[in-house]
Design an enzyme around this catalytic site. Sequence first.
Site, PDB file in Angstrom:
ATOM      1  N   ASP A 140       0.836  -1.199   0.000  1.00 42.22           N
ATOM      2  CA  ASP A 140       0.000   0.000   0.000  1.00 42.22           C
ATOM      3  C   ASP A 140       0.872   1.250   0.000  1.00 42.22           C
ATOM      4  O   ASP A 140       2.061   1.205   0.330  1.00 42.22           O
ATOM      5  CB  ASP A 140      -0.898   0.016   1.240  1.00 42.22           C
ATOM      6  CG  ASP A 140      -2.029  -0.992   1.161  1.00 42.22           C
ATOM      7  OD1 ASP A 140      -2.281  -1.510   0.063  1.00 42.22           O
ATOM      8  OD2 ASP A 140      -2.654  -1.254   2.203  1.00 42.22           O
TER       9      ASP A 140
ATOM     10  N   LYS B  31      -3.434   3.610  -2.795  1.00 45.16           N
ATOM     11  CA  LYS B  31      -4.795   4.131  -2.939  1.00 45.16           C
ATOM     12  C   LYS B  31      -4.903   5.431  -2.165  1.00 45.16           C
ATOM     13  O   LYS B  31      -4.479   5.540  -1.019  1.00 45.16           O
ATOM     14  CB  LYS B  31      -5.828   3.144  -2.387  1.00 45.16           C
ATOM     15  CG  LYS B  31      -5.971   1.869  -3.197  1.00 45.16           C
ATOM     16  CD  LYS B  31      -7.041   0.982  -2.601  1.00 45.16           C
ATOM     17  CE  LYS B  31      -7.213  -0.291  -3.397  1.00 45.16           C
ATOM     18  NZ  LYS B  31      -8.258  -1.166  -2.824  1.00 45.16           N
TER      19      LYS B  31
ATOM     20  N   MET C 297     -10.784   7.260   8.198  1.00 42.62           N
ATOM     21  CA  MET C 297     -11.068   7.921   6.923  1.00 42.62           C
ATOM     22  C   MET C 297     -12.168   8.975   7.059  1.00 42.62           C
ATOM     23  O   MET C 297     -13.063   9.075   6.219  1.00 42.62           O
ATOM     24  CB  MET C 297     -11.458   6.872   5.862  1.00 42.62           C
ATOM     25  CG  MET C 297     -10.388   5.829   5.617  1.00 42.62           C
ATOM     26  SD  MET C 297     -10.942   4.441   4.591  1.00 42.62           S
ATOM     27  CE  MET C 297     -11.954   3.512   5.787  1.00 42.62           C
TER      28      MET C 297
END
Length: 256
Positions: A41, A63, A175
């Site tokens: 990641d 991402k 998030m």
Amino acid sequence: MSTPTQHTGRVFLVGAGPGDPDLLTLRAARLLTGARLVVHDGLVEPAILAMAHPQARLISVAKRRAHHTMPQEDICALLVREALAGNDVVRLKGGDPLVFGRGGEEAEACRAAGVPVEIVPGISAANAAGAAAQIALTHRDHASVVSFVAGQCKGLSDQNWSGLVGVGRTLVIYMGVKTAPQIAEKLMADGLAPDMAVAVIENAARPEMRVLRGVLASLPELVEGNKVKSPALIVIGEVTRERDDALCAIAVKAEQ
């Protein structure tokens, strides 16, 4: 679908923790130092990637909000393809693979293709943030329940968060930086007191970590006014309220 070779490689879904190499598990460190193929990641720290074998092939599938280097379906296909070609794959994920890491989807794809998969847990962002900020997510006097939710999802206003936060409970929001205004509005509309204590923990367990404290009503200003950027967690509940007097009292008593 590709046809398995005589030797099928294995996929290791490995949690990289919050970023500090010292917080890797021994199993994760051993797999990484011996890896010849690492699919990682974007939030995995360079210092952790540097632990991989000098001849390892590193593939980034980073991402970011509204920008994916590789769609999730393609990531799953990549893992399966490499394993069926006979390669062991270390799939390195920030935090823990099974806590908002989509590790479950990748494990399912591997199993469906007949690829052996092992999941190596890591220190989750919530656990790391709580420890680094010295915020006890559960506390005998303040919270016996802790819940994790994603603040970046479709239909946020329609999500049912009732009972997840309030007296005796802690809510950790992943998030949630971009949706902080909607989160505050949603929780207050559901009856949570505007003066409920909150903390925003940015870059947990890293040298540049910041811990910002306030109340629910001022959460949008806390995030926007301080230009908070991901990775960051929002923690809501009494456990986030500073208690310097109590800490001092404990310290004095210990010295006596």
